[in-house]
Motif scaffolding. Structure first.
Motif: not given
Length: 193
Positions: A54-58, A94-97, A152-154
């Motif tokens: 499951f991919s969520g948006n920011s 966790r993708d944090a930009r 952040e995006r998880f």
């Protein structure tokens, strides 16, 4: 009067469009080109083994992403004719930009029609006395001219093995599929039709 009404209507349309874009990822399949980015997907590895993602948006929290992952695993288990599932492997990425942009208050909103006039004012600072502020020269009080924000995006992934019969007691990795659906189901947000 018509011009003002048209401008007001146009601003409502813009706000409604922006509001539609600013929503967390609902419980939906992850298909490219959707209105809201993200969702669930699965890959069948064996007859009773799947990798569920499951991919969520920011705007989607980590808790929501992990809950929707478990809900999808339970839903898939029931749809395949099984009663419970075991989580063999699970991880959350966790993708944090971090974005650093100039402060929007320092962008020149006044334009060339004002000639040499620019906004400026004076204020009194305790211990400093009277100070001046100007958009070009700045001041220590207004020194931070950058807007810094982290987005952040998880994405959660689990490998599950499905089983039939009664779930064994005491196994922390085993989940009763129908119980998971009953407990998480009321909090699941589905996409608007």
């Amino acid at each position: 009067m018509k011009r003002r009404s048209a401008a007001l209507a146009a601003s409502f349309v813009v706000l409604a469009t922006l509001g539609a874009c600013a929503t967390a990822t609902p419980y939906q399949p992850n298909i490219p080109g959707q209105q809201v980015k993200g969702g669930f997907s699965e890959v069948r590895l064996e007859a009773d083994r799947y990798r569920v993602t499951f991919s969520g948006n920011s705007l989607t929290s980590r808790e929501t992403v992990e809950g929707y992952l478990l809900y999808r695993a339970a839903e898939l288990t029931v749809n395949q004719g099984y009663d419970w599932f075991t989580v063999v492997d699970r991880q959350t990425d966790r993708d944090a930009r971090t974005y650093v942009e100039p402060d929007p208050f320092y962008r020149p909103w006044y334009g060339p029609r004002y000639g040499f006039w620019r906004p400026s004012w004076r204020y009194y600072g305790a211990g400093y006395g009277w100070r001046s502020w100007d958009p070009f020269y700045g001041d220590p009080f207004w020194a931070d001219r950058m807007d810094v924000r982290t987005v952040e995006r998880f994405e959660a992934t689990a490998e599950i093995v499905m089983h039939k019969g009664v779930k064994p007691e005491g196994d922390a990795h085993a989940f009763d599929a129908r119980a998971v659906m009953d407990n998480i189901g009321p909090r699941v947000l589905r996409p608007a039709p």
